[in-house]
Motif scaffolding. Structure first.
Motif, short mmCIF file in Angstrom:
data_model
loop_
_atom_site.label_atom_id
_atom_site.label_comp_id
_atom_site.label_asym_id
_atom_site.label_seq_id
_atom_site.Cartn_x
_atom_site.Cartn_y
_atom_site.Cartn_z
N GLN A 1 -9.15 13.39 7.42
CA GLN A 1 -8.72 13.41 6.02
C GLN A 1 -9.39 14.56 5.28
O GLN A 1 -10.33 15.17 5.80
N ASN B 1 -8.24 2.81 -5.77
CA ASN B 1 -8.66 3.61 -4.60
C ASN B 1 -8.38 2.89 -3.28
O ASN B 1 -9.14 3.01 -2.32
N ASN C 1 0.86 -1.18 0.00
CA ASN C 1 0.00 0.00 0.00
C ASN C 1 0.90 1.25 0.00
O ASN C 1 1.69 1.46 0.93
N GLN D 1 -4.11 13.06 4.90
CA GLN D 1 -4.73 12.22 5.92
C GLN D 1 -3.90 12.18 7.20
O GLN D 1 -2.68 12.17 7.17
N LYS E 1 -7.49 1.77 0.28
CA LYS E 1 -7.48 2.51 1.55
C LYS E 1 -6.25 2.13 2.36
O LYS E 1 -5.77 1.00 2.26
N HIS F 1 -3.60 12.64 -1.57
CA HIS F 1 -4.10 12.39 -0.22
C HIS F 1 -3.69 13.46 0.77
O HIS F 1 -2.62 14.05 0.65
#
Ligand code: KG4
Ligand code: ZN
Length: 331
Positions: free
Chosen positions: A158, A328, A110, A143, A330, A141
């Motif tokens: 976020q 997408n 990731n 976050q 997570k 992003h």
């Protein structure tokens, strides 16, 4: 026996490969695609094609730089997501073909976890202590993350709209700057002053918003350009400094809030915007121990992918040839 991992990153507009031996970095090759400069943003189709053209060369360069024969590799790690699907497909397919031909494990990683874990590369520097507070600030992003272990991530805040890097790039486009505009705004800021006031969003809790600032800048420029068509050119340094200072205040205020709410005092920065010089200076005022990535680990790179690959390898977390890229994904 040493553990040797090849990492491959292709989520957006960098084609990158790295070789990590027992957690130490032996090669970190990054090709930044220049094809997008004039478009003010990444063109997905162009990015995928560029990855295809570069990936063999980039991986070969990394192996040569590390003085590693491909037969010495123990595993190959690649970015599974998040990112542009076509770009992710190039890196994942290439990694899987290496895994298949060398009969070594393939490890999906990731990208957002990797931005925060890159700090654990064995480089002699002090490491963050778990649990820590992560702030990921990149082109896609923004976050705040509570990181409990190497494999346990919890989003606590976020952006509700644009990412902070996206705001830098879009505001830069309004100023007539090339993509990616973040580093240029950073450079120009040091030559200017905060002369113009832009409104900061009022967002509850630990969430962020950057689309209002972007619109605020757009209307302000339109109004000023009606009076003086050279307004941007004549005020570019002050415009950059005013926007950057506002963005950095938004980030620092949320970080302070998160530190107070969570009582976590190890703060780890990740993502391209963490390269920002103004932000790095402002972070000194935080009541926490702040970990900043080396500039070459802040923007997209494969060293961070190889590092997470190494951690997963040590814990027996492997993928398979049928894993698919996840645009997408997570954290
Ligand atoms: O992490 P990254 O390389 O790619 C993504 O995963 O998105 O972040 C890229 C973003 C771009 O929006 C770029 O403008 C921004 O990071 N950036 C910066 C700086 N260097 C890169 N923004 C502000 N100041 C910088 N020095
Ligand atoms: Zn990134």
């Amino acid at each position: 026996m040493a553990t040797t991992i090849l990492g491959i990153e292709s989520s957006c507009d960098e084609t990158a490969a790295a070789v990590l031996v027992d957690g130490k970095l032996h090669a970190n090759i990054i090709y930044q695609q220049t094809e997008h400069k004039k478009h003010g943003g990444v063109i997905p189709e162009v990015a995928s094609r560029s990855h295809i053209n570069r990936i063999v060369n980039v991986v070969n360069k990394a192996l040569t730089k590390a003085n590693i024969d491909k037969k010495q590799l123990d595993a190959v790690a690649y970015t599974q997501g998040p990112g542009l699907l076509g770009s992710l497909m190039v890196g994942s397919s290439f990694a899987k073909s290496i895994s298949y031909s060398l009969n070594i494990p393939v490890i999906p990683v990731n990208h957002m976890q990797a931005h925060l874990l890159v700090h654990f590369i064995d480089d002699g520097f002090k490491k963050p202590e778990f649990p820590f507070l992560g702030l990921n600030i990149s082109g896609g992003h923004t976050q705040l993350v509570k990181v409990n272990t190497f494999f346990d991530f919890e989003i606590i805040g976020q952006t509700l709209d644009d990412a902070v890097g996206e705001a830098y790039d879009k505001i830069g486009k309004m100023f007539g700057l090339e993509y990616p505009a973040g580093p240029i705004i950073d450079k120009f800021s040091s030559k200017g002053n905060r002369v113009f006031n832009f409104t900061k969003p009022k967002v509850k809790g630990l969430d962020f918003s950057f689309s209002g600032l972007k619109t605020n800048v757009l209307y302000f420029l339109r109004k000023e350009q009606e009076k003086n068509k050279n307004f941007i050119r004549e005020n570019i340094f002050d415009l950059c400094c005013s926007c950057q200072t506002t963005i950095n205040e938004i980030l620092i205020e949320k970080l302070e809030k998160a530190i107070n709410l969570t009582s976590l005092n190890n703060v780890v920065l990740g993502g391209g915007v963490s390269a920002n010089k103004g932000l790095r200076k402002d972070l000194n005022g935080l009541n926490a121990k702040v970990f900043l990535p080396k500039i070459s680990y802040a923007t997209d790179n494969a060293a961070m992918i190889a590092l997470v690959g190494f951690l997963k390898y040590k814990n027996g977390f492997f993928g398979s040839l049928t894993d698919e890229p996840i645009a997408n994904m997570k954290i």
